[in-house]
Scaffold this active site. Structure first.
Site, PDB file in Angstrom:
ATOM      1  N   CYS A  75       0.829  -1.204   0.000  1.00 39.08           N
ATOM      2  CA  CYS A  75       0.000   0.000   0.000  1.00 39.08           C
ATOM      3  C   CYS A  75       0.867   1.259   0.000  1.00 39.08           C
ATOM      4  O   CYS A  75       1.786   1.401   0.824  1.00 39.08           O
ATOM      5  CB  CYS A  75      -0.919  -0.006   1.224  1.00 39.08           C
ATOM      6  N   CYS A  84      -3.825  -0.127   8.913  1.00 39.07           N
ATOM      7  CA  CYS A  84      -3.069  -1.377   8.986  1.00 39.07           C
ATOM      8  C   CYS A  84      -1.807  -1.149   9.812  1.00 39.07           C
ATOM      9  O   CYS A  84      -1.174  -0.100   9.711  1.00 39.07           O
ATOM     10  CB  CYS A  84      -2.648  -1.850   7.595  1.00 39.07           C
ATOM     11  N   TYR A 314     -25.859 -11.473  22.858  1.00 35.06           N
ATOM     12  CA  TYR A 314     -25.189 -10.479  21.999  1.00 35.06           C
ATOM     13  C   TYR A 314     -25.368 -10.944  20.548  1.00 35.06           C
ATOM     14  O   TYR A 314     -24.408 -11.046  19.780  1.00 35.06           O
ATOM     15  CB  TYR A 314     -23.707 -10.327  22.348  1.00 35.06           C
ATOM     16  N   CYS A 410     -13.485 -11.402  20.451  1.00 36.39           N
ATOM     17  CA  CYS A 410     -12.650 -10.528  19.612  1.00 36.39           C
ATOM     18  C   CYS A 410     -11.516  -9.913  20.425  1.00 36.39           C
ATOM     19  O   CYS A 410     -10.850  -8.996  19.960  1.00 36.39           O
ATOM     20  CB  CYS A 410     -13.495  -9.436  18.952  1.00 36.39           C
TER      21      CYS A 410
END
Length: 454
Positions: A75, A84, A314, A410
C-alpha cells in the site's frame, strides 16, 4: 526500584515478539519496553515516550537491523495510515504472533498452564477482505477528501487513493463521493474547531450478493443537493441503498438514525447459505468469508444434536443463532440494539426459520426473564464486544448452569479473564479454543472457545 530508562532517552533494542495490541516487545536487562513500529526480530533505535514502574513505551525511529520476517508493504499509504499495522510483516509471522497472544493471555490472565489451543485459522484473503469501511472527510488544497486517521493521531486524517482492505468497487465509490463533494464546493468538518459540514462516509458491501449500501454523515443542516448525490451513486449499479445521517455532537460516530435518500432500507448478504438483511447500523462481521468460517467453527464447537435449547447472547442480526437453528430445538437471541433485533426477526422470516426468537435488552438484565420464557439452556453462545462479559453478566450466566458455553471472542485478554472467573466461581473448564484471523495486517484476533461445566 526505579525504571532503568528515562523519557526521551534513545536506546538500541532487540524486539522479541508482538504484544496484544500490536507493539513489539523488547527487554533491557529484564525490563520490558513496548516498541511501536518494532517487529519481531528487528534491532531498532527507539525513543522512550512513556515510563512506568513495570514497563516503558518507545517509538522505533530507525531500524538498525531488519527482521528476516519483514516484507515490502504493497500500500502506498503505509505506514502513515492507521488502518493497517503489519503490512510489512510476513503473513505467517502475523499468524504466529496472534496464536501466541491468545496462548499468553490464557496463561497469564486465565491462569491455564497449558491452554487447549488449536492452530489458528488463517484468513482466506490477506487483502481486499472488508465488507464495511468508514471514512473521515478532511480538508485539502484541492477541496474535501476522504481517508483514515494517521497512525497514532486522532486529529489528522490522511487522504486515501486506494485502500488495500476494500474492493476496487469500494475504492471507486469513495473516490466518486470525493469528486462530488468538490464539485458541490462542500467543506470537510474540522474536529479541532467543529466547523465545516462533511463528516464521514460509510460503504457497506454484500460480498456474496453484490449489493452496496452508502451512508453519508454530515453536521447539522441540509446543505447538499440530494438528487445530485443520488445520481452520482446510482452510476454504480451495485448501489441499492443510500442513507444520510446527521451528527450534531463533537463525537466521531456513524451509528446514528438515518434518512433514506434512495433505494431500499437495507441490503442483503448471504452467509452459510442464509440470507441476511443489513441496515446502516446493524452489526455484521466485516470479513464475510471469514465470518462464514467463524460461524462454522462455532457450530462445530456447539455439537448440536437437534434437541437443544440455545441462548444466543449479543446476537446482533441473528447470524450465529440462525446458523445454529436448523440443528437445535429452539434458539433464543438477546441483543441491546433494537435495530439489530428487528433485523434478526426479519432474517428469521427471510429464511423460513420458525424455531428462533429474538428480544431487545441488556444481556445481564434479560437472562432471568429469558429463562422463564425459554426454560433452562443446553447451550449458551456469547459473542460480546471487545470489553468481554461484565462481572454481572458472568454471574448471571453462571447461575444458568448450562452444560456448554461457546464463547466467540474478539479480545483474548477479556476472553481469558472471563474464562478464569467462569472456572473459579461456576465450575466451567476450557475444553477447546481456536484463534481465527479475521483481520490480516491488524492487531486484532478472534477466537472461538468451548467451555463445559464439570
Amino acid at each position: 526500584m526505579a525504571a532503568p530508562v528515562a523519557k526521551d532517552q534513545e536506546l538500541e533494542l532487540h524486539v522479541d515478539s508482538l504484544a496484544f495490541g500490536g507493539n513489539g516487545v523488547a527487554r533491557l536487562n529484564g525490563f520490558v519496553v513496548f516498541v511501536r513500529r518494532g517487529l519481531p526480530g528487528d534491532t531498532v533505535r527507539a525513543r522512550v515516550t512513556k515510563v512506568k514502574r513495570s514497563h516503558a513505551e518507545a517509538l522505533a525511529v530507525e531500524v538498525v537491523e531488519p527482521s528476516a520476517k519483514r516484507v515490502d508493504a504493497p500500500c502506498a499509504h503505509y505506514p502513515a495510515c492507521g488502518g493497517c499495522r503489519f503490512q510489512d510483516l510476513a503473513y505467517d509471522a502475523q499468524l504466529e504472533a496472534k496464536q501466541e497472544q491468545v496462548r499468553d493471555a490464557l496463561r497469564r490472565i486465565g491462569g491455564i498452564a497449558e491452554p487447549p489451543l488449536e492452530p489458528i485459522l488463517p484468513a482466506e484473503s490477506q487483502f481486499f477482505y472488508r465488507n464495511k469501511l468508514e471514512y473521515s472527510f478532511t480538508a485539502t488544497p484541492d477541496g474535501p477528501a476522504l481517508g483514515f486517521h494517521r497512525a497514532g493521531r486522532w486529529d489528522e486524517v490522511l487522504e486515501i487513493e486506494k485502500c488495500w482492505l476494500t474492493t476496487d468497487l469500494g475504492n471507486a465509490i469513495r473516490n466518486a463521493v470525493r469528486q462530488w463533494a468538490r464539485a458541490e464546493r462542500l467543506e470537510a468538518y474540522d474536529q479541532a474547531d467543529q466547523s465545516g459540514y462533511l463528516r464521514h462516509l460509510v460503504v457497506r458491501e454484500g460480498r456474496n450478493t453484490g449489493q452496496v449500501l452508502v451512508q453519508l454523515v454530515t453536521a447539522a443542516g441540509e446543505r447538499f443537493d440530494r438528487e445530485e448525490l443520488v445520481e452520482v451513486l446510482r452510476r454504480f449499479p451495485e448501489v441499492r441503498s443510500i442513507h444520510w445521517a446527521v451528527n450534531e455532537t463533537p463525537a466521531e460516530v456513524t451509528n446514528l438514525p438515518t434518512t433514506l435518500l434512495w433505494g431500499d432500507e437495507a441490503i442483503e448478504e448471504m452467509l452459510g447459505g442464509l440470507r441476511f438483511r443489513v441496515r446502516p447500523n446493524a452489526f455484521l462481521q466485516t470479513n464475510t468469508a471469514m465470518a462464514e468460517r467463524l460461524y462454522a467453527l462455532a457450530g462445530e464447537f456447539a455439537g448440536l444434536t437437534g434437541g437443544e435449547t440455545v441462548y444466543d447472547l449479543y446476537c446482533g442480526i441473528g447470524t450465529i443463532g440462525l446458523t445454529l437453528a436448523p440443528r437445535a430445538l429452539t434458539v433464543w437471541g438477546v441483543e441491546v440494539s433494537e435495530e439489530s433485533v428487528a433485523c434478526a426477526l426479519e432474517n428469521a422470516d427471510l429464511n423460513g426459520i420458525s424455531n428462533a426468537a429474538f428480544f431487545a435488552g441488556e444481556t445481564a438484565d434479560a437472562l432471568a426473564e429469558l429463562r422463564e420464557r425459554a426454560g433452562d439452556p443446553d447451550l449458551i453462545v456469547v459473542d460480546p464486544p471487545r470489553a468481554g462479559l461484565s462481572n454481572k453478566a458472568v454471574r448471571r450466566l453462571g447461575r444458568l448452569q448450562a452444560p456448554r458455553i461457546v464463547y466467540v471472542s474478539c479480545n483474548p485478554t477479556t476472553l481469558a479473564g472471563n474464562v478464569k472467573e467462569l472456572a473459579a466461581s461456576w465450575g466451567y473448564e476450557l475444553e477447546r479454543v481456536r484463534p481465527v484471523d479475521m483481520f490480516p495486517h491488524t492487531p486484532h484476533v478472534e477466537s472461538v472457545a468451548l467451555l463445559t461445566r464439570t
